[in-house]
Design a protein around this motif. Structure first.
Motif, PDB file in Angstrom:
ATOM      1  N   THR A  41      -4.500  11.957  -7.203  1.00  0.00           N
ATOM      2  CA  THR A  41      -4.641  12.093  -5.757  1.00  0.00           C
ATOM      3  C   THR A  41      -3.394  12.747  -5.182  1.00  0.00           C
ATOM      4  O   THR A  41      -2.653  13.419  -5.906  1.00  0.00           O
ATOM      5  CB  THR A  41      -4.933  10.711  -5.125  1.00  0.00           C
ATOM      6  OG1 THR A  41      -5.213  10.890  -3.751  1.00  0.00           O
ATOM      7  CG2 THR A  41      -3.788   9.732  -5.307  1.00  0.00           C
ATOM      8  N   VAL A  45      -2.893  11.130   0.811  1.00  0.00           N
ATOM      9  CA  VAL A  45      -3.945  10.126   0.604  1.00  0.00           C
ATOM     10  C   VAL A  45      -3.338   8.737   0.435  1.00  0.00           C
ATOM     11  O   VAL A  45      -3.805   7.756   1.033  1.00  0.00           O
ATOM     12  CB  VAL A  45      -4.830  10.496  -0.615  1.00  0.00           C
ATOM     13  CG1 VAL A  45      -5.781   9.345  -0.964  1.00  0.00           C
ATOM     14  CG2 VAL A  45      -5.633  11.757  -0.324  1.00  0.00           C
ATOM     15  N   ILE A  46      -2.270   8.638  -0.377  1.00  0.00           N
ATOM     16  CA  ILE A  46      -1.602   7.339  -0.570  1.00  0.00           C
ATOM     17  C   ILE A  46      -1.000   6.858   0.745  1.00  0.00           C
ATOM     18  O   ILE A  46      -1.080   5.672   1.096  1.00  0.00           O
ATOM     19  CB  ILE A  46      -0.519   7.425  -1.668  1.00  0.00           C
ATOM     20  CG1 ILE A  46      -1.152   7.806  -3.011  1.00  0.00           C
ATOM     21  CG2 ILE A  46       0.221   6.097  -1.796  1.00  0.00           C
ATOM     22  CD1 ILE A  46      -2.239   6.862  -3.512  1.00  0.00           C
ATOM     23  N   SER A  48      -2.155   7.507   3.670  1.00  0.00           N
ATOM     24  CA  SER A  48      -3.293   7.045   4.482  1.00  0.00           C
ATOM     25  C   SER A  48      -3.737   5.644   4.080  1.00  0.00           C
ATOM     26  O   SER A  48      -4.037   4.802   4.935  1.00  0.00           O
ATOM     27  CB  SER A  48      -4.472   8.021   4.345  1.00  0.00           C
ATOM     28  OG  SER A  48      -4.114   9.301   4.797  1.00  0.00           O
ATOM     29  N   ILE A  49      -3.767   5.373   2.774  1.00  0.00           N
ATOM     30  CA  ILE A  49      -4.204   4.055   2.291  1.00  0.00           C
ATOM     31  C   ILE A  49      -3.224   2.971   2.742  1.00  0.00           C
ATOM     32  O   ILE A  49      -3.630   1.898   3.207  1.00  0.00           O
ATOM     33  CB  ILE A  49      -4.363   4.051   0.756  1.00  0.00           C
ATOM     34  CG1 ILE A  49      -5.506   4.988   0.344  1.00  0.00           C
ATOM     35  CG2 ILE A  49      -4.646   2.630   0.239  1.00  0.00           C
ATOM     36  CD1 ILE A  49      -5.622   5.214  -1.160  1.00  0.00           C
ATOM     37  N   TYR A  53      -4.260   0.016   5.391  1.00  0.00           N
ATOM     38  CA  TYR A  53      -4.188  -1.422   5.059  1.00  0.00           C
ATOM     39  C   TYR A  53      -3.686  -2.204   6.277  1.00  0.00           C
ATOM     40  O   TYR A  53      -4.313  -3.179   6.715  1.00  0.00           O
ATOM     41  CB  TYR A  53      -3.261  -1.635   3.861  1.00  0.00           C
ATOM     42  CG  TYR A  53      -2.993  -3.100   3.538  1.00  0.00           C
ATOM     43  CD1 TYR A  53      -4.030  -3.968   3.236  1.00  0.00           C
ATOM     44  CD2 TYR A  53      -1.694  -3.604   3.535  1.00  0.00           C
ATOM     45  CE1 TYR A  53      -3.785  -5.309   2.929  1.00  0.00           C
ATOM     46  CE2 TYR A  53      -1.437  -4.929   3.214  1.00  0.00           C
ATOM     47  CZ  TYR A  53      -2.489  -5.780   2.921  1.00  0.00           C
ATOM     48  OH  TYR A  53      -2.241  -7.104   2.632  1.00  0.00           O
ATOM     49  N   ALA A  91      -8.914  -3.300  -6.368  1.00  0.00           N
ATOM     50  CA  ALA A  91      -7.698  -2.486  -6.418  1.00  0.00           C
ATOM     51  C   ALA A  91      -7.111  -2.458  -7.833  1.00  0.00           C
ATOM     52  O   ALA A  91      -6.664  -1.415  -8.312  1.00  0.00           O
ATOM     53  CB  ALA A  91      -6.667  -3.018  -5.425  1.00  0.00           C
ATOM     54  N   SER A  94      -9.026  -0.028 -10.007  1.00  0.00           N
ATOM     55  CA  SER A  94      -9.259   1.291  -9.407  1.00  0.00           C
ATOM     56  C   SER A  94      -9.152   2.428 -10.416  1.00  0.00           C
ATOM     57  O   SER A  94      -8.189   2.494 -11.183  1.00  0.00           O
ATOM     58  CB  SER A  94      -8.241   1.541  -8.283  1.00  0.00           C
ATOM     59  OG  SER A  94      -8.432   0.645  -7.229  1.00  0.00           O
ATOM     60  N   ALA A  97      -8.737   7.157  -5.936  1.00  0.00           N
ATOM     61  CA  ALA A  97      -8.167   6.769  -4.644  1.00  0.00           C
ATOM     62  C   ALA A  97      -9.197   6.077  -3.753  1.00  0.00           C
ATOM     63  O   ALA A  97      -8.861   5.169  -2.990  1.00  0.00           O
ATOM     64  CB  ALA A  97      -7.603   8.004  -3.936  1.00  0.00           C
ATOM     65  N   LEU A 101      -8.713   2.567  -1.964  1.00  0.00           N
ATOM     66  CA  LEU A 101      -8.905   2.450  -0.510  1.00  0.00           C
ATOM     67  C   LEU A 101      -9.835   1.281  -0.175  1.00  0.00           C
ATOM     68  O   LEU A 101      -9.531   0.456   0.689  1.00  0.00           O
ATOM     69  CB  LEU A 101      -9.473   3.754   0.054  1.00  0.00           C
ATOM     70  CG  LEU A 101      -9.908   3.738   1.525  1.00  0.00           C
ATOM     71  CD1 LEU A 101      -8.704   3.603   2.439  1.00  0.00           C
ATOM     72  CD2 LEU A 101     -10.689   5.000   1.873  1.00  0.00           C
ATOM     73  N   TRP A 104      -7.914  -2.163  -1.603  1.00  0.00           N
ATOM     74  CA  TRP A 104      -6.651  -2.530  -0.971  1.00  0.00           C
ATOM     75  C   TRP A 104      -6.755  -2.497   0.556  1.00  0.00           C
ATOM     76  O   TRP A 104      -6.524  -3.513   1.229  1.00  0.00           O
ATOM     77  CB  TRP A 104      -5.562  -1.572  -1.458  1.00  0.00           C
ATOM     78  CG  TRP A 104      -4.184  -1.832  -0.917  1.00  0.00           C
ATOM     79  CD1 TRP A 104      -3.762  -2.958  -0.260  1.00  0.00           C
ATOM     80  CD2 TRP A 104      -3.060  -0.961  -0.995  1.00  0.00           C
ATOM     81  NE1 TRP A 104      -2.433  -2.844   0.071  1.00  0.00           N
ATOM     82  CE2 TRP A 104      -1.975  -1.626  -0.370  1.00  0.00           C
ATOM     83  CE3 TRP A 104      -2.845   0.303  -1.538  1.00  0.00           C
ATOM     84  CZ2 TRP A 104      -0.703  -1.052  -0.272  1.00  0.00           C
ATOM     85  CZ3 TRP A 104      -1.586   0.865  -1.450  1.00  0.00           C
ATOM     86  CH2 TRP A 104      -0.539   0.198  -0.821  1.00  0.00           C
ATOM     87  N   ALA A 105      -7.115  -1.336   1.103  1.00  0.00           N
ATOM     88  CA  ALA A 105      -7.088  -1.194   2.558  1.00  0.00           C
ATOM     89  C   ALA A 105      -8.222  -1.955   3.244  1.00  0.00           C
ATOM     90  O   ALA A 105      -7.995  -2.690   4.204  1.00  0.00           O
ATOM     91  CB  ALA A 105      -7.140   0.286   2.928  1.00  0.00           C
TER      92      ALA A 105
END
Length: 510
Positions: A41, A45-46, A48-49, A53, A91, A94, A97, A101, A104-105
């Motif tokens: 990813t 993106v990370i 955003s996650i 969260y 998570a 996983s 991503a 998401l 985790w989020a």
């Protein structure tokens, strides 16, 4: 409960729950490079996650707080715990991503939004007098410890074992909590499902999500046309939410949250200052690992080690600040905290270059930690002191909502500022390099941005003759962007100092 040898059972359960929730917020920031590679990813993106969260917790906090009145605090806590556990399993396993998401989020975020308000009321209802003060002191201390040890825990697991164990290890705590759930006391439901303000819940959730998503889209210029629509729509919906809640209160109907609390000067300014304080803290915890892992090529463990001085200082000065409040007014401790934290970010702004070492960061991170520690020791107490006994649940829900919103905004906004700064720096870096190529400056820039997004792993999509210069161009751009971003952090903290001036003193507040 007080006569039982296990009278601290409730607070220990609450502490384990808060520990794993807080741990997630700080432990995974040091694993960014590993997550980018293993999940194929990008940095955005990370980012955003991580932001989502905190955002999901903030968005569902008011709903999670109100569900206690329908189901009872014990049942709400346990349902939240099961949802959270399903998120940690997802998570841990996983493979991309999207799965991270979801686990985790989304699932952990919703679970945490049900657990957090319930822990507050469980502890509050289980103890009286000095025991209550002690219980909340332990509860707050463990939350601070979770945030402090998070980067090191994340660093050890990521470097020497697997980042998946950060999530997987949380299941051990979940199992222990479930085994000792008999210590938790139930409360009588005071509302029915038909009393739940579903419209208010939807308005609050959608409005906050739209605002943060709008900020996150700033990382890519091709998405800028949607940014104003998302942020504007979110802001309008939030105003509609406030109007809807006020309307329900006037009609004698049960609101999602008692927003009349926000009219109280202490409560309103306390929440505003909590948001302002969380933005630089979240930004700091996100962009420092990005710099260390891209420019200085540190491992996750060494990144955690670099954040340790700040973590320890925050923990120590949150305890010192709590002692200081007996002799100094909270208002003045908060003002000093903002100024010291701003001084720390100003110092840090001057240390970033392609030769920066961990030791160079220590003075600035320690000063920043002193300021943040003092702020954390006061803001919750001063804000909650404005609420009456019958408003504690609503006040706690609103405060936790705003704090998590601030953390989400910090990760989103400060991360975006860093990426935009890098984007701008690359253009001048490419032109300065002056290497002839069959690609345009814009194409080279896009290739380098893609390389930054991959945390400089793999090979950049640029002409071969430019590859030897790519690391220097990118590292110089990141260093320059870090200086600009820390200047913004200093300004945000100075804004906090200005707003804290308007907090009433004890004499006026009384």
């Amino acid at each position: 409960m007080s006569s039982s040898p296990y009278k601290w059972g409730v607070v220990l359960i609450a502490c384990m729950a808060i520990f794993i929730i807080v741990l997630d917020s700080s432990a995974m920031n040091v694993a960014i490079s590993t997550l980018v590679v293993e999940l194929n990813t990008s940095l955005s993106v990370i980012q955003s996650i991580i932001a989502l969260y905190a955002l999901i917790i903030a968005s569902f906090m008011l709903l999670g707080s109100k569900i206690q009145d329908i189901l009872g605090r014990r049942k709400t806590f346990l349902i939240g715990l099961i949802i959270y556990a399903s998120g940690t399993i997802t998570a841990t396993l996983s493979i991309n991503a999207g799965m991270l998401l979801l686990g985790w989020a989304v699932l952990e975020g919703i679970g945490a939004a049900m657990i957090l308000p319930a822990t507050t009321t469980l502890v509050g209802a289980s103890y009286k007098g000095k025991d209550k003060v002690t219980a909340f002191g332990i509860w707050g201390g463990i939350a601070a410890v979770g945030a402090a040890v998070g980067p090191i825990v994340g660093g050890v697991f990521t470097t020497y074992l697997s980042w998946r164990l950060v999530f997987g290890s949380e299941l051990v705590f979940v199992v222990i909590i479930l085994l000792f759930r008999h210590y938790l006391t139930e409360s009588k439901p005071t509302l029915k499902w038909k009393d739940l303000d579903i419209v208010g819940a939807l308005l609050s959730i959608v409005s906050l999500i739209l605002i943060v998503l709008g900020i996150l889209l700033l990382t890519k210029p091709q998405n800028w046309e949607y940014v104003s629509v998302l942020i504007g729509s979110g802001a309008v919906l939030f105003v509609v939410f406030l109007w809807w809640e006020r309307r329900r209160i006037k009609k004698g109907m049960e609101p999602l949250s008692d927003i009349s609390l926000l009219k109280n000067r202490v409560f309103g300014l306390g929440n505003l200052n909590s948001v302002i304080q969380q933005i630089p803290l979240a930004g700091f915890l996100f962009i420092i690992p990005v710099f260390l892992q891209q420019v200085t090529k540190l491992s996750a463990f060494d990144t955690g080690l670099a954040l340790l001085p700040a973590s320890i200082t925050i923990l120590v000065f949150s305890l010192i600040g709590a002692k200081l409040s007996s002799s100094l007014e909270s208002k003045y401790i908060i003002m000093v905290g903002f100024l010291i934290a701003a001084g720390g970010t100003y110092i840090l702004g001057g240390v970033f270059n392609i030769n920066t070492q961990i030791i160079d960061l220590v003075p600035g991170t320690v000063v920043f930690g002193v300021g943040v520690g003092l702020l954390l020791s006061q803001l919750t107490n001063i804000t909650m002191s404005a609420a009456g006994d019958d408003q504690e649940t609503d006040a706690s829900g609103l405060l936790n909502c705003f704090k998590n919103l601030g953390y989400s905004l910090g990760t989103a906004l400060i991360g975006v500022l860093l990426l935009l700064g890098i984007f701008g720096g690359l253009t001048s870096g490419i032109e300065t390099a002056g290497v002839a190529s069959n690609m345009s400056t814009q194409e080279i820039q896009e290739g380098l941005i893609g390389y930054v997004e991959k945390m400089q792993t793999g090979t950049p999509s640029i002409p071969p003759e430019l590859v030897p210069y790519s690391a220097q161009i990118i590292d110089s751009s990141i260093s320059s962007a870090m200086k600009q971003t820390f200047t913004v952090l200093s300004l945000i903290l100075l804004l906090g100092f200005i707003t804290s001036i308007f907090l009433p003193s004890k004499k006026k507040a009384g």
